[in-house]
Design a protein around this motif. Structure first.
Motif, mmCIF file in Angstrom:
data_model
loop_
_atom_site.group_PDB
_atom_site.id
_atom_site.type_symbol
_atom_site.label_atom_id
_atom_site.label_comp_id
_atom_site.label_asym_id
_atom_site.label_seq_id
_atom_site.Cartn_x
_atom_site.Cartn_y
_atom_site.Cartn_z
ATOM 1 N N SER A 73 0.818 -1.217 0.000
ATOM 2 C CA SER A 73 0.000 0.000 0.000
ATOM 3 C C SER A 73 0.851 1.266 0.000
ATOM 4 C CB SER A 73 -0.934 -0.006 1.225
ATOM 5 O OG SER A 73 -1.813 -1.106 1.176
ATOM 6 N N VAL A 74 1.771 1.374 0.964
ATOM 7 C CA VAL A 74 2.523 2.613 1.116
ATOM 8 C C VAL A 74 3.539 2.785 -0.002
ATOM 9 C CG1 VAL A 74 4.057 3.916 2.623
ATOM 10 C CG2 VAL A 74 2.167 2.590 3.605
ATOM 11 N N LEU A 75 4.344 1.754 -0.254
ATOM 12 C CA LEU A 75 5.392 1.881 -1.263
ATOM 13 C C LEU A 75 4.842 2.151 -2.667
ATOM 14 C CD1 LEU A 75 7.985 -0.809 -0.147
ATOM 15 C CD2 LEU A 75 8.244 1.664 -0.120
ATOM 16 N N PRO A 76 3.829 1.428 -3.126
ATOM 17 C CA PRO A 76 3.308 1.763 -4.468
ATOM 18 C C PRO A 76 2.766 3.184 -4.551
ATOM 19 C CG PRO A 76 2.577 -0.420 -3.798
ATOM 20 C CD PRO A 76 3.201 0.211 -2.584
ATOM 21 N N GLY A 77 2.061 3.643 -3.503
ATOM 22 C CA GLY A 77 1.547 5.011 -3.538
ATOM 23 C C GLY A 77 2.646 6.048 -3.540
ATOM 24 N N ALA A 78 3.666 5.837 -2.729
ATOM 25 C CA ALA A 78 4.785 6.785 -2.696
ATOM 26 C C ALA A 78 5.537 6.782 -4.014
ATOM 27 C CB ALA A 78 5.724 6.447 -1.543
ATOM 28 N N ARG A 79 5.657 5.617 -4.636
ATOM 29 C CA ARG A 79 6.356 5.543 -5.917
ATOM 30 C C ARG A 79 5.565 6.273 -7.009
ATOM 31 N NH1 ARG A 79 6.963 0.464 -5.972
ATOM 32 N NH2 ARG A 79 5.147 -0.110 -7.206
ATOM 33 N N GLU A 80 4.278 6.062 -7.012
ATOM 34 C CA GLU A 80 3.457 6.748 -8.009
ATOM 35 C C GLU A 80 3.471 8.265 -7.803
ATOM 36 O OE1 GLU A 80 -0.405 5.095 -7.829
ATOM 37 O OE2 GLU A 80 0.214 3.097 -8.534
ATOM 38 N N ALA A 81 3.443 8.701 -6.542
ATOM 39 C CA ALA A 81 3.487 10.137 -6.275
ATOM 40 C C ALA A 81 4.809 10.741 -6.736
ATOM 41 C CB ALA A 81 3.275 10.391 -4.786
ATOM 42 N N TYR A 82 5.902 10.030 -6.509
ATOM 43 C CA TYR A 82 7.199 10.549 -6.943
ATOM 44 C C TYR A 82 7.285 10.591 -8.475
ATOM 45 C CZ TYR A 82 12.163 10.773 -7.925
ATOM 46 O OH TYR A 82 13.375 11.118 -8.438
ATOM 47 N N THR A 83 6.798 9.542 -9.125
ATOM 48 C CA THR A 83 6.828 9.517 -10.580
ATOM 49 C C THR A 83 5.991 10.664 -11.171
ATOM 50 O OG1 THR A 83 7.096 7.110 -10.539
ATOM 51 C CG2 THR A 83 6.381 8.092 -12.613
ATOM 52 N N ALA A 84 4.802 10.880 -10.584
ATOM 53 C CA ALA A 84 3.942 11.967 -11.081
ATOM 54 C C ALA A 84 4.582 13.325 -10.844
ATOM 55 C CB ALA A 84 2.576 11.892 -10.398
ATOM 56 N N ALA A 85 5.197 13.506 -9.670
ATOM 57 C CA ALA A 85 5.848 14.785 -9.387
ATOM 58 C C ALA A 85 7.024 15.025 -10.325
ATOM 59 C CB ALA A 85 6.304 14.824 -7.931
ATOM 60 N N THR A 86 7.766 13.974 -10.654
ATOM 61 C CA THR A 86 8.902 14.124 -11.567
ATOM 62 C C THR A 86 8.447 14.517 -12.959
ATOM 63 O OG1 THR A 86 10.133 12.475 -10.294
ATOM 64 C CG2 THR A 86 10.921 12.946 -12.502
ATOM 65 N N ARG A 87 7.392 13.868 -13.439
ATOM 66 C CA ARG A 87 6.885 14.211 -14.769
ATOM 67 C C ARG A 87 6.301 15.626 -14.795
ATOM 68 N NH1 ARG A 87 3.796 8.451 -16.047
ATOM 69 N NH2 ARG A 87 5.699 7.190 -16.317
ATOM 70 N N GLY A 88 5.593 15.984 -13.715
ATOM 71 C CA GLY A 88 5.061 17.338 -13.654
ATOM 72 C C GLY A 88 6.152 18.391 -13.606
ATOM 73 N N PHE A 89 7.258 18.065 -12.947
ATOM 74 C CA PHE A 89 8.401 18.986 -12.886
ATOM 75 C C PHE A 89 9.019 19.157 -14.263
ATOM 76 C CE2 PHE A 89 13.009 19.593 -12.274
ATOM 77 C CZ PHE A 89 12.983 20.827 -11.646
ATOM 78 N N GLU A 90 9.107 18.067 -15.024
ATOM 79 C CA GLU A 90 9.655 18.150 -16.369
ATOM 80 C C GLU A 90 8.771 19.005 -17.288
ATOM 81 O OE1 GLU A 90 9.992 14.154 -17.592
ATOM 82 O OE2 GLU A 90 11.678 13.663 -16.249
ATOM 83 N N LEU A 91 7.447 18.943 -17.061
ATOM 84 C CA LEU A 91 6.517 19.717 -17.885
ATOM 85 C C LEU A 91 6.279 21.117 -17.357
ATOM 86 C CD1 LEU A 91 3.873 16.917 -18.579
ATOM 87 C CD2 LEU A 91 5.713 17.692 -20.090
ATOM 88 N N GLY A 92 6.912 21.453 -16.241
ATOM 89 C CA GLY A 92 6.768 22.782 -15.686
ATOM 90 C C GLY A 92 5.508 22.988 -14.869
ATOM 91 N N LYS A 93 4.817 21.887 -14.506
ATOM 92 C CA LYS A 93 3.584 22.020 -13.730
ATOM 93 C C LYS A 93 3.852 22.093 -12.235
ATOM 94 C CE LYS A 93 0.770 19.572 -17.150
ATOM 95 N NZ LYS A 93 -0.155 18.423 -17.381
ATOM 96 N N PHE A 94 4.927 21.496 -11.770
ATOM 97 C CA PHE A 94 5.251 21.469 -10.348
ATOM 98 C C PHE A 94 6.601 22.145 -10.135
ATOM 99 C CE2 PHE A 94 2.766 17.354 -10.598
ATOM 100 C CZ PHE A 94 1.596 17.922 -10.120
ATOM 101 N N GLY A 95 6.754 22.689 -8.939
ATOM 102 C CA GLY A 95 8.031 23.248 -8.566
ATOM 103 C C GLY A 95 8.960 22.188 -7.993
ATOM 104 N N PHE A 96 10.193 22.609 -7.773
ATOM 105 C CA PHE A 96 11.172 21.645 -7.276
ATOM 106 C C PHE A 96 10.844 21.172 -5.870
ATOM 107 C CE2 PHE A 96 15.198 20.671 -5.118
ATOM 108 C CZ PHE A 96 15.611 19.608 -5.897
ATOM 109 N N LEU A 97 10.203 22.001 -5.068
ATOM 110 C CA LEU A 97 9.860 21.590 -3.697
ATOM 111 C C LEU A 97 8.927 20.387 -3.699
ATOM 112 C CD1 LEU A 97 9.392 24.981 -1.815
ATOM 113 C CD2 LEU A 97 11.291 23.359 -1.665
ATOM 114 N N GLU A 98 7.959 20.363 -4.643
ATOM 115 C CA GLU A 98 7.055 19.224 -4.729
ATOM 116 C C GLU A 98 7.821 17.948 -5.076
ATOM 117 O OE1 GLU A 98 6.469 22.132 -5.905
ATOM 118 O OE2 GLU A 98 4.547 22.800 -5.072
ATOM 119 N N VAL A 99 8.758 18.079 -6.024
ATOM 120 C CA VAL A 99 9.559 16.911 -6.397
ATOM 121 C C VAL A 99 10.407 16.442 -5.227
ATOM 122 C CG1 VAL A 99 11.329 16.036 -7.967
ATOM 123 C CG2 VAL A 99 9.588 17.632 -8.793
ATOM 124 N N LEU A 100 11.030 17.379 -4.532
ATOM 125 C CA LEU A 100 11.890 17.021 -3.403
ATOM 126 C C LEU A 100 11.081 16.364 -2.294
ATOM 127 C CD1 LEU A 100 14.824 17.226 -2.467
ATOM 128 C CD2 LEU A 100 14.252 19.385 -1.360
#
Length: 439
Positions: free
Chosen positions: A374-401
């Protein structure tokens, strides 16, 4: 400028250069974007290459077998059992006879020479009682050997899985450093392009340095865990190569009925019962000693005045008028009663500890299952989404970090839960005395 100031100035200029222009000597190669996490946390390799050509791959069964055949503590306990065998042999021996020589008068014509052979006879059953007491001591030595064998087995199982988890911590820390390094490089390029603030680059570099510190600590913990494993097995740490095992393979949860059945034959309870039996044997021995031994004497007497030999026959026995061994009997009786109370207290203590260890194992197994599914898959998906959003300029670096930190913390929490689960299982098996895993 004086010549001796040139090296100092050069060192000062190098220390003031931006961190982006110097690559860390132990950091892995980085990419343009933060690296994604691995798909399966349990697929982390658990073996490390060995530099010693004599080192061999070590499995759990091989480690247990090596500890149970050659560990110094086990050999010492075996010698104790053999020493107890000697005590049983000695207790079964009858008392030795004694030879005496007496002479009356020193003149040749009137002197009398007497030769006596005396044999004590134990008529109160003392030898049988003494042998029974020594046999109870031997049984206790054997029980201690069995308990030590179970303890060593549990120690090896715990140390083996602790070393496996420590190796996976190193792998997770290496992945963390790779992710942090990739994020720092990507942030530095965006700062150079004017898309991010230099503060974001500082945060990324701090995260990278923190990951490097965590990696070094994980490597130190892995080395300490391998030393502990070598001590548990009883071999040199240099002979341990790669560890062949899966830290994620949790033991089966014990059923309450099985725990109750094994609890009745726990090593500490068996030893407590044997202590009661030894105290009872000691009491029986003191009771037999209230009957005094009889000493039979046979001999010959040569009287020079009459010129012939005379037979000498005698029987002697102490009169139990004052000392009937009553004090020793009372002492042995009270010690037996004390042993009975200690056995009862030990039964309550072991039962409480076993139930607590079983509950701890169930809780830790549930924690591992929840984190892994439960925890690991959710955390992995959140990190992957934040990384992609950072690449597209939708999220700031703080969200990725923040997503990266959550993901890495979840992995470390999962590893901690694995270590606690294996420790709880080893504690349970150590108290129950049964092997944690059949070699």
């Amino acid at each position: 400028m004086p010549k001796f100031l040139v090296p100092l100035c050069s060192a000062a200029l190098l220390s003031l250069m931006p961190m982006t222009s110097r690559a860390a000597p132990d950091a892995p190669s980085t990419s343009a974007h933060p690296a994604p996490p691995p798909a399966n946390p349990s697929a982390i390799p658990s073996a490390i290459p060995s530099e010693n050509p004599l080192a061999q791959t070590l499995t759990l069964s091989a480690a247990i077998e090596r500890a149970l055949t050659s560990h110094p503590r086990l050999r010492a306990a075996t010698f104790e059992v053999e020493a107890a065998d000697g005590a049983v042999q000695q207790a079964a021996l009858p008392p030795n006879p004694s030879l005496g020589l007496e002479q009356e008068d020193t003149r040749r014509e009137t002197r009398t020479l007497t030769v006596l052979l005396s044999q004590p006879l134990e008529i109160g059953g003392q030898r049988a009682a003494r042998t029974a007491l020594a046999q109870r001591g031997r049984d206790i030595s054997q029980a201690e050997l069995d308990a030590l064998r179970a303890e060593l087995r549990a120690d090896v199982v715990q140390a083996f899985f602790v070393a496996l988890v420590a190796q996976e911590r190193v792998t997770a820390a290496q992945e963390s450093l790779r992710i942090a390094g990739g994020g720092a490089e990507a942030t530095a390029r965006r700062v150079s392009a004017g898309k991010l603030s230099p503060i974001d680059e500082t945060r990324a570099r701090v995260a990278e340095a923190t990951s490097r510190i965590e990696l070094r600590q994980a490597q130190a913990d892995r080395l300490a865990a391998r030393h502990a494993l070598a001590a548990a097995v009883g071999i040199d740490e240099a002979l341990i190569g790669t560890l062949d095992g899966d830290a994620n393979s949790l033991p089966a949860l014990p059923a309450e009925a099985a725990v109750a059945q094994r609890l009745a034959d726990a090593p500490s309870l068996r030893r407590a019962r044997l202590e009661v039996e030894r105290a009872q044997a000691a009491y029986e021995l003191e009771r037999t000693r209230r009957i005094p031994d009889v000493t039979v004497t046979l001999g010959a007497k040569r009287a020079q005045e009459i010129g012939r030999n005379q037979a000498v026959i005698g029987v002697s026995m102490p009169i139990p008028l004052f000392d009937r061994n009553q004090g020793a009997q009372r002492e042995a009786l009270k010690r037996r009663q004390a042993a009975e109370q200690l056995a009862e207290a030990e039964a309550m203590r072991v039962r409480a500890e076993v139930l607590s260890a079983a509950g701890e194992l169930r809780a830790r197994a549930d924690e591992v299952d929840t984190l892994q599914h439960s925890v690991l898959p959710g955390a992995r998906e959140a990190y992957t989404a934040a990384t992609r959003g950072f690449e597209l300029g939708k999220f700031g670096f703080l969200e990725v970090l923040d997503a990266q930190r959550t993901w890495l913390q979840a992995r470390m929490q999962w590893l901690d839960a694995l270590a606690r689960a294996h420790r709880a299982n080893a504690d349970l098996e150590r108290r129950l005395g049964a092997p944690a895993q059949q070699p």
